[in-house]
Design a protein around this motif. Structure first.
Motif, PDB file in Angstrom:
ATOM      1  N   ALA A   2       0.835  -1.208   0.000  1.00 39.43           N
ATOM      2  CA  ALA A   2       0.000   0.000   0.000  1.00 39.43           C
ATOM      3  C   ALA A   2       0.867   1.255   0.000  1.00 39.43           C
ATOM      4  O   ALA A   2       0.591   2.210  -0.737  1.00 39.43           O
ATOM      5  CB  ALA A   2      -0.924  -0.008   1.223  1.00 39.43           C
TER       6      ALA A   2
ATOM      7  N   GLN B  64       2.405   1.717  -3.479  1.00 38.33           N
ATOM      8  CA  GLN B  64       1.390   2.196  -4.436  1.00 38.33           C
ATOM      9  C   GLN B  64       1.045   3.656  -4.172  1.00 38.33           C
ATOM     10  O   GLN B  64       0.860   4.439  -5.105  1.00 38.33           O
ATOM     11  CB  GLN B  64       0.126   1.324  -4.333  1.00 38.33           C
ATOM     12  N   MET B  65       0.971   4.016  -2.882  1.00 34.10           N
ATOM     13  CA  MET B  65       0.629   5.396  -2.536  1.00 34.10           C
ATOM     14  C   MET B  65       1.721   6.345  -3.023  1.00 34.10           C
ATOM     15  O   MET B  65       1.430   7.418  -3.553  1.00 34.10           O
ATOM     16  CB  MET B  65       0.444   5.530  -1.027  1.00 34.10           C
TER      17      MET B  65
ATOM     18  N   SER C 179       1.224   6.943  -6.622  1.00 35.56           N
ATOM     19  CA  SER C 179       0.036   7.774  -6.857  1.00 35.56           C
ATOM     20  C   SER C 179       0.320   9.245  -6.533  1.00 35.56           C
ATOM     21  O   SER C 179      -0.146  10.143  -7.237  1.00 35.56           O
ATOM     22  CB  SER C 179      -1.140   7.295  -5.994  1.00 35.56           C
TER      23      SER C 179
ATOM     24  N   LEU D 179      -2.903   6.857   4.949  1.00 32.33           N
ATOM     25  CA  LEU D 179      -3.539   5.607   4.526  1.00 32.33           C
ATOM     26  C   LEU D 179      -4.609   5.165   5.534  1.00 32.33           C
ATOM     27  O   LEU D 179      -5.715   4.782   5.154  1.00 32.33           O
ATOM     28  CB  LEU D 179      -2.486   4.498   4.363  1.00 32.33           C
TER      29      LEU D 179
ATOM     30  N   ARG E  73      -7.719   7.133   5.341  1.00 32.54           N
ATOM     31  CA  ARG E  73      -8.531   6.840   4.147  1.00 32.54           C
ATOM     32  C   ARG E  73      -8.734   5.331   3.956  1.00 32.54           C
ATOM     33  O   ARG E  73      -8.829   4.829   2.846  1.00 32.54           O
ATOM     34  CB  ARG E  73      -7.876   7.454   2.895  1.00 32.54           C
ATOM     35  N   SER E  74      -8.803   4.640   5.091  1.00 43.06           N
ATOM     36  CA  SER E  74      -9.144   3.199   5.115  1.00 43.06           C
ATOM     37  C   SER E  74      -8.289   2.372   4.154  1.00 43.06           C
ATOM     38  O   SER E  74      -8.786   1.459   3.488  1.00 43.06           O
ATOM     39  CB  SER E  74     -10.632   2.989   4.803  1.00 43.06           C
ATOM     40  N   MET E  75      -6.994   2.720   4.077  1.00 38.37           N
ATOM     41  CA  MET E  75      -5.997   2.014   3.257  1.00 38.37           C
ATOM     42  C   MET E  75      -6.269   2.097   1.750  1.00 38.37           C
ATOM     43  O   MET E  75      -5.733   1.308   0.970  1.00 38.37           O
ATOM     44  CB  MET E  75      -5.854   0.548   3.695  1.00 38.37           C
ATOM     45  N   ASP E  76      -7.108   3.049   1.325  1.00 35.71           N
ATOM     46  CA  ASP E  76      -7.325   3.288  -0.108  1.00 35.71           C
ATOM     47  C   ASP E  76      -6.166   4.158  -0.603  1.00 35.71           C
ATOM     48  O   ASP E  76      -6.068   5.345  -0.258  1.00 35.71           O
ATOM     49  CB  ASP E  76      -8.668   4.007  -0.309  1.00 35.71           C
ATOM     50  N   THR E  77      -5.275   3.569  -1.418  1.00 35.81           N
ATOM     51  CA  THR E  77      -4.035   4.265  -1.786  1.00 35.81           C
ATOM     52  C   THR E  77      -4.280   5.528  -2.617  1.00 35.81           C
ATOM     53  O   THR E  77      -3.591   6.528  -2.436  1.00 35.81           O
ATOM     54  CB  THR E  77      -3.081   3.320  -2.555  1.00 35.81           C
ATOM     55  N   ASP E  78      -5.261   5.489  -3.509  1.00 40.04           N
ATOM     56  CA  ASP E  78      -5.546   6.675  -4.330  1.00 40.04           C
ATOM     57  C   ASP E  78      -6.113   7.820  -3.500  1.00 40.04           C
ATOM     58  O   ASP E  78      -5.707   8.977  -3.645  1.00 40.04           O
ATOM     59  CB  ASP E  78      -6.523   6.332  -5.472  1.00 40.04           C
ATOM     60  N   LYS E  79      -7.033   7.497  -2.612  1.00 41.28           N
ATOM     61  CA  LYS E  79      -7.623   8.530  -1.744  1.00 41.28           C
ATOM     62  C   LYS E  79      -6.579   9.091  -0.784  1.00 41.28           C
ATOM     63  O   LYS E  79      -6.549  10.294  -0.505  1.00 41.28           O
ATOM     64  CB  LYS E  79      -8.810   7.953  -0.958  1.00 41.28           C
TER      65      LYS E  79
END
Length: 243
Positions: free
Chosen positions: A8, A11-12, A15, A35, A38-44
């Motif tokens: 993660a 990827q972050m 991004s 992370l 944002r609940s481990m959502d890499t794009d957010k």
């Protein structure tokens, strides 16, 4: 660190670069806060991180807000910076009865950044790791309608949510008068669930004991049942960081 976390973070970082941000100067603990927020959502998380960088560049171009830019707010002596809690979190006390709604909102926003930055920095041991947190005590004793400032509270908590993710360990509200309950309901409407879960309103003896236990008597000011003296934030001198 777990493999999923490593992936993660990797990827972050990619991004963030795609969005025009810079992550190479920041360690994993800093990125991890975004992370988690944002609940481990890499794009957010990357979007939030880049927005944070743009915000810092605009509001804090030199990296910190000097006392000279916020003299009106500091002069009220409404913020106190104590030592570290039992868990190693710095304690910031806000005296609501010394606050009056600001006529200079840009200065007030800089003031919020100054007190959050300084409180967090007071826990650094030579350098920033990136995962440091703080504990806030909002003391509403002796407040009157003149001190009520829902806008200031919303701004402060929204700054924590948007620009200081996972920096708030706990916020205790003490001595809340009955007339303030409706104000707090309105403020709560603007707060995220994760933030609200970290806020404890101390109303009874059991909660007061838990509050003292969590912070520790050595650090907690005498007025709240501890043994420490209140220290205005402007009187605290921080040691220089190692680079």
């Amino acid at each position: 660190m777990e493999k999923s976390q490593e992936l993660a973070l990797s990827q972050m970082r990619k991004s963030v670069e795609k969005l025009g941000g810079f992550a190479e100067n920041y360690g994993d603990p800093t990125l991890m806060r975004f992370l988690i927020a944002r609940s481990m959502d890499t794009d957010k998380a990357a979007k939030m991180f880049v927005q944070w960088q743009k915000w810092r560049d605009a509001l804090v171009p030199s990296g910190f807000i000097p006392d000279s830019e916020i003299q009106d707010e500091l002069g009220a002596k409404k913020i106190y910076l104590q030592g570290l809690s039992k868990k190693g979190f710095p304690i910031m006390v806000v005296k609501g009865s010394k606050h009056f709604p600001s006529k200079d909102q840009p200065q007030f926003k800089k003031f919020i950044v100054h007190i959050l930055d300084k409180t967090i920095a007071s826990s650094f041991k030579g350098r920033e790791i990136g995962d440091e947190k703080l504990v806030g005590i909002l003391d509403l004793k002796d407040i009157s309608y003149k001190n009520v400032d829902a806008r200031a509270l919303i701004t402060g908590f929204q700054f924590l949510q948007a620009y200081y993710p996972e920096r708030l360990a706990r916020c205790y509200i003490v001595h809340m008068p009955r007339f303030f309950v409706s104000v707090w309901k309105m403020v709560s409407y603007f707060l995220e669930k994760a933030t609200l879960e970290k806020i404890k309103i101390v109303t009874n003896e059991a909660q007061r004991r838990e509050f003292i236990q969590d912070i520790g008597e050595e650090t907690l000011p005498e007025v709240y049942g501890g043994r420490a003296k209140l220290v205005p934030i402007q009187d605290v001198v921080l040691a220089p960081l190692n680079h």
